[in-house]
Scaffold this active site. Sequence first.
Site, PDB file in Angstrom:
ATOM      1  N   HIS A 362       0.815  -1.224   0.000  1.00 29.31           N
ATOM      2  CA  HIS A 362       0.000   0.000   0.000  1.00 29.31           C
ATOM      3  C   HIS A 362       0.841   1.262   0.000  1.00 29.31           C
ATOM      4  O   HIS A 362       0.485   2.262  -0.593  1.00 29.31           O
ATOM      5  CB  HIS A 362      -0.957  -0.008   1.181  1.00 29.31           C
ATOM      6  CG  HIS A 362      -2.180  -0.772   0.855  1.00 29.31           C
ATOM      7  ND1 HIS A 362      -2.752  -1.675   1.692  1.00 29.31           N
ATOM      8  CD2 HIS A 362      -2.907  -0.804  -0.274  1.00 29.31           C
ATOM      9  CE1 HIS A 362      -3.796  -2.219   1.103  1.00 29.31           C
ATOM     10  NE2 HIS A 362      -3.909  -1.704  -0.092  1.00 29.31           N
ATOM     11  N   GLU A 605      -2.132 -16.123 -17.920  1.00 25.86           N
ATOM     12  CA  GLU A 605      -1.090 -15.806 -16.940  1.00 25.86           C
ATOM     13  C   GLU A 605      -0.385 -17.042 -16.420  1.00 25.86           C
ATOM     14  O   GLU A 605       0.397 -16.977 -15.492  1.00 25.86           O
ATOM     15  CB  GLU A 605      -1.643 -14.940 -15.798  1.00 25.86           C
ATOM     16  CG  GLU A 605      -2.979 -15.317 -15.253  1.00 25.86           C
ATOM     17  CD  GLU A 605      -3.525 -14.309 -14.244  1.00 25.86           C
ATOM     18  OE1 GLU A 605      -2.850 -13.328 -13.902  1.00 25.86           O
ATOM     19  OE2 GLU A 605      -4.656 -14.534 -13.791  1.00 25.86           O
ATOM     20  N   ASP A 629       1.865 -12.298 -13.427  1.00 25.11           N
ATOM     21  CA  ASP A 629       1.899 -13.717 -13.077  1.00 25.11           C
ATOM     22  C   ASP A 629       2.588 -14.534 -14.161  1.00 25.11           C
ATOM     23  O   ASP A 629       3.339 -15.453 -13.855  1.00 25.11           O
ATOM     24  CB  ASP A 629       0.474 -14.238 -12.847  1.00 25.11           C
ATOM     25  CG  ASP A 629       0.012 -13.952 -11.436  1.00 25.11           C
ATOM     26  OD1 ASP A 629       0.826 -14.142 -10.515  1.00 25.11           O
ATOM     27  OD2 ASP A 629      -1.137 -13.523 -11.252  1.00 25.11           O
ATOM     28  N   CYS A 676      -2.678  -6.660 -19.586  1.00 27.28           N
ATOM     29  CA  CYS A 676      -3.113  -5.897 -18.413  1.00 27.28           C
ATOM     30  C   CYS A 676      -2.133  -6.004 -17.244  1.00 27.28           C
ATOM     31  O   CYS A 676      -2.392  -5.483 -16.168  1.00 27.28           O
ATOM     32  CB  CYS A 676      -4.521  -6.282 -17.988  1.00 27.28           C
ATOM     33  SG  CYS A 676      -4.624  -7.954 -17.367  1.00 27.28           S
TER      34      CYS A 676
END
Length: 756
Positions: A362, A605, A629, A676
């Site tokens: 975060h 992925e 990934d 993405c």
Amino acid sequence: MLQYLRRIVQEVNDASDLEQALNIIVHRVKETTGADACSVYLTDASARVHVLQATDGLRPEAVGQVRIPLNRGLIGLVNERAEPVNLADASQHARYCFLEETGEQQYRAFLGVPIIQNGKVLGVLALRKREAQTFEDDAVTLVMTLGSQLAGAISHAKTSGELARLQGAGSLPNHFLQGLPASPGIAIGTALVVYPPADLDKTPDRPAQDPDREEAAFRKAVAEVVAELDQFAQRMAETLRAEDRALFEAWRLMLESDTLIDGTIERIRQGSWAPYALREVIREHIRVFEAMEDPYLRERASDVRDLGRRILMHLEHLEAKPAHYPDQTVLVGEEISVMQLASVPRDRLAGIVSVTGSTSSHIAILARGMGVPAAMGVADLPVSRMEGKEIILDGYRGRVYVGPTPAVRDEYQRLLDDDRLLSHEIESQRNLPSETPDGYSLPLFLNTGLVSESRPLGIEESAGVGLYRTELPFLVRDRFPGEREQMENYRHVLEIFHPRPVTIRTLDIGGDKPLPYFPLSESESNPFLGWRGIRITLDHPEIFLTQVRAALRANLDLGNLQLLLPMISSVREVDEARRLIRRAYNELREEGYSVQMPPVGVMIEVPAAVYQARELARRVDFLSVGTNDLTQYLLAVDRNNVHVARLYDELHPAVLRALEEVMIAARIHGRELSICGEMAGNPLAVPLLMGLGIHSLSMSAGSLLRVKWVVRSLTRTQAREVYSQARDCEDSDCVRRLLLQTLEDIGLAGLVRPGK
Ligand code: PEP
Ligand code: MG
């Protein structure tokens, strides 16, 4: 032996500086192994010598004075071989070189063990015995183990300048510490070290004298933290975008959740005093979050820990000590909390350096949101010795320079000036179409959902949402969000982007007990290869169906919904998921809702999905490659592990081959192919993706304008040429060089490489 080892390691860790650590090692090793002398020689690479830095058994006055050329003597041999050299009689060896000033002529046996870190020999631990007799295996392994312990202390000393002082060098070498590049930009400033405000782990177990009073104190502390959070949120209102500010809301929800409040009160009622009751409940929460495999969800463990500490601080009536913030504050810590970040006045905050965490922490997300450079996972940072030190932080490459030389400082000052000019120019791309000079359009979509939305930044700039991560609402509550709750959430996103498409990804959580309220399996030893993404939701169709129903209903009268399935590794999973989506559609129709069937796509992925991309493409409407990934699975490199971070490379030729395979599959079946993962937002990779013919890219808001700039500066023909050259590369260095050259040719090198 193990017992000795533990004790020595502990003593070394407690040493106040390198000199003391070295002295402890030489005394203890001599004592434990029965050697007659033990010494440490450290490598001074710039002077190309080994310096005798500590000894017990050789003449003490030789310390610091004996400097042996790197390639000379037995010490040089140990360095060259990078393995132990164990000799019964050193003087018989061809490489023996006699040094009178050490007094070593009285010894015959010699054992030299290299001190190695990250493949580099930092020095040599040398043992000597009077008797002509090789050292026992036990002694060799003990010294090797201690050598590896010492490597950390030496490398810290190198960073902090202590080693240069010890070796009598005037200024520091241009040494830097490597972390993960978490937020781009350069900071030149002064380190301000932050520590956890209150230590939950040290809170003792005591009986509650007066449970009513304990409960009241606990409730008061929570209320105070809530008020504090509101204050921070207000203070940051101007500098943070709405979606990042919403993080505060998430913490507030966490703070007010039943599991936290009721759980603690229940323990108080069972007889614990409030701090201990709180500690136990917070620990339970942390365990749940830490067990998650999804990196940004796992990062929430630090939020929980931080909230726990805050409450504890109020409970203990501790006041946060008012800090003096230097003009250019570089916040440094083992683990920096969002509250600590929020406490720094924005106009003084220059950068963030954290020992722990990853690019999806975060703090990293917030740093990017605030435009503050950051490096996470700087594992070798000697935090306790950093206060007040001058720091240069290169957030583009995750590098940290401590006490830099004037030459390094000048260089970075120039880059900083260039950077300021550059951000001005990037802004000029706003409101322009994402189109190549030869008229080919490459739509740029937004990745969002990581934090709760109000109005995500980048709405105007993006072609829609290419990846809406749906995990967050599942985590900030203490139960599954229901159909209505989810529907309202999705509806909001679909409405604000309407008529542009919004791709909602079905739940991609995983690990052993991913949700506090959904304890499903025992802890997994390999969560990334375990129960995650579609595997969980197909095993629990009720979760999947609720989510799909919510999304279909949210799409009523709008029609811009697309669904995306994560972690697909077989066609069966797609068939099964499509069957469930069809079922949700039929049920809703029967219930009288005039819902539509949305386009459905799969994420590529997992290597299996690459090799079955054609079979998958045949079954769905579009494909989207999750390069985060895919890179980790193709290269077998954990995407969050700082020790292998330098092996994690999305420009690896294997990744490019995989993308090509998927592109071929998409073409054969006439499907749209999007990227993405983070690669889509990396300006360096964009020429490749354009050359490959990828139909669209999806990225976080901060990357949109940079990527658009590349698209608008490179023709499709040029991009194809770059791609065909990249195909011949055998390693990622070659690909990277080619791409850097490409950006340089179109005048955009500054976007990814601020200089050296
Ligand atoms: C990816 O893996 O590239 C991706 C976009 O998904 P996430 O980062 O959420 O795993
Ligand atoms: Mg993924």
